[in-house]
Each structure stands twice: as C-alpha cells, then as structure tokens.
Design an enzyme around this catalytic site. Sequence first.
Site, mmCIF file in Angstrom:
data_model
loop_
_atom_site.group_PDB
_atom_site.id
_atom_site.type_symbol
_atom_site.label_atom_id
_atom_site.label_comp_id
_atom_site.label_asym_id
_atom_site.label_seq_id
_atom_site.Cartn_x
_atom_site.Cartn_y
_atom_site.Cartn_z
ATOM 1 N N LYS A 40 0.925 -1.141 0.009
ATOM 2 C CA LYS A 40 0.142 0.161 0.069
ATOM 3 C C LYS A 40 0.848 1.315 0.180
ATOM 4 C CE LYS A 40 -0.549 0.076 5.184
ATOM 5 N NZ LYS A 40 -1.376 0.126 6.250
ATOM 6 N N TYR A 263 14.593 31.805 3.602
ATOM 7 C CA TYR A 263 13.379 32.522 4.007
ATOM 8 C C TYR A 263 13.420 32.785 5.457
ATOM 9 C CZ TYR A 263 10.882 31.373 -0.117
ATOM 10 O OH TYR A 263 10.301 31.514 -1.461
#
Length: 368
Positions: A40, A263
């Site tokens: 999965k 940033y």
Amino acid sequence: MKTSIHRPSQALVDLSAIHFNIEQLKAHLPQDVEKWAVVKANAYGHGAVAVSSYIDDIVDGFCVSNIDEALELREGGLDKKILILGVSAIEVVPLAIQNKITLTVASLEWLDLLEASSLSLQGLVVHLKVDSGMGRIGFRDRQPLQEAINRLQVAGVQVEGIFTHFATADEADASKFEEQLACFKGILAELDALPPIIHASNSATSLWHTDTVMNAVRLGDIIYGLNPSGSVLELPYDIKPALSLVSELVHVKEVEAGADVGYGATYTADEGQFIGTIPLGYADGWTRDMQGFDVLIDGQRCPIVGRISMDQITVRLPEKYPLGTPVVFIGKSGTESISATDVAEKRGTINYEVVCLISDRVPRIYKN
C-alpha cells in the site's frame, strides 16, 4: 504531481534488498504460512508495481489500502491474490469481482448497504476484520461477526479469511499485545466455523512474536529494510534498507560573516563560509523541520542551514565543492550513513512515514 526526471534528485530503490529481506523473513517463519507483501501507499514510497513484480514469485499475495491501489497492480500485470485492508465503497464491488480483488468486511452496517444495493455478489471474496483493540475498523464481538459470516454465505459470498491488527507489537511492553491476541483468539474460538485463512501478524509480530503466527502473515515495513520499532527493539536478524535518497550540488557560493541565508533570515553566517544549494525541498518530502539536520557530501556531514524551501535546501560546506558533487539525504557516503530512522527521530515520527512522504516528484530509480 509530475515526476521531475530532469533533476538530479532521485530515490534509488534496491529491489534485490527487498527480495533478500523477504527471504530472511521466510527463513524464520513456518514454511506452510502464507506470506503476503503489503504494498500500500506505493509500496511505502518504493513503487508498488516495480516492487510487486520483482517479488511476485516469492510471496503468496499482496495487501493494499484501497481499490485504486489494487487496480494499479492488476494493470501492472500482477495476477496473485490482492486483499484490500481498508473499507471500500459499495460501488467498487463490481470492480473487485471483475478483477478478482478481495474486500474487507468490517461492520454489519456496511453489509446492510451491500445487501440493499442489489448488486450481483457472485464471485465476491471477502476477509472479515476483527477490532481486537486497535480501535479503527472491525467487529468487536462474536455475535455480529457470526451474523456477518452467515449473511455473506447465504448471499453466495466466499468468506475466505478473518484477521486483526496489533497496535503495539513493535513495543517493548507486550501487555497490550497479549490483550489483543487473547481477544482475537477468544472470538475465533466462539465462531461456528473458521474460514481458511486466519491472519494477525504484521511485520512486528512476525519479527518479535513468531510463536503467535497463524496461517498467514502480512509483511510491510520490514521488507523495505525498515525496523518497525525504529530503534526501540533490536532486529533479530540482518535486514537491508532498500531506499536511498540522493541529489547533487547545483550551486556553490562563498558568503561573508553576517550574510543571511533562506526565508526569514533564520541563519546568519558566523564567519566566511561556503554554502551549497541542492534541488530538493518540502514539496519532495524533505519537510521544513529538517532544518539543522545533516546531509552527506564527500563522506562528511554537512548541516542544513536556513529554512527548507519548497524546491531547494542550503547546506554549509567544509570547502568549495564543484557543481554536480553527490549529496546523500538517506543512505551512505564514505563511512557515514543516514537512515530513515535517523530522519524519523529528528522529525519525531516513524521511519515508514519518512519514506512514504517522498513525493511523486522524486523519480524512483531501480537497481536489479
């Protein structure tokens, strides 16, 4: 998300390591126990079709989360049994029958909807889920479970299996595990008859509670070389990590003392130094909380400085390196290594979340 095949950032997947890990597990499990590979979430980020195709001849079936993951395997040419572990919408039942995909039944309410749909159930195969203490989905008592079995059989549905899932099999304290095991065994003992396949063992149970293995096991994170307990429990035998995350330096500059990087100007150079830029960021799964962690360059640990951007990170270099110098995020460089567990401990999470979060933008490159 479009895979960025023209960047140097790549997830390298060693399929032979996954094969080796499964063979290691099989050597320590009873021979007559079915081994199902859990693929999965794109095989925990490793690539569902590529992984499943490579191990198809050494497993008995596959487990996925939903119908779309199951159909991906069928479209990829896989024809072994596929079990959907989650609850499926009633509307997918015809698709499941048509593609020979096994569904999970987890409640009488779901069964009510199935019966009300008036869909043809000929050819439908199901496993029933018991909630022995995980608290997500499943029958919690014998009576509704037996009723579901009876109603399914009357409707002509093949009840092939019954299973549960342990919440704490990867922890040092086994008390909760023992409670769940006793609950599951107690419910099984009260049923009128048992279906052919009984499974409760996930990776952790298969490693540390082998005496509780029934007649099938679901092998997930461990086949990818990930310790289910992180660093809490020691693996009983050798397992190989299958995934490395790598890139290259695309920009190198020298900055003076007092220069800000990234940033928010959260990093200020305390002296003259070299800063390298690498084209991998939080959109690729390298989340912002990895600021301050290391990458490996030329066998050395180099700290991530400044905030991690969507597409790029910056690192402090010990010297000026040429463009194209390899960078390792997960894997080995010289005598140094960084594992998915190391990354998980920095993030305060689990190693298989780390690999699952590597986004589709990062191409998977397969070895063997």
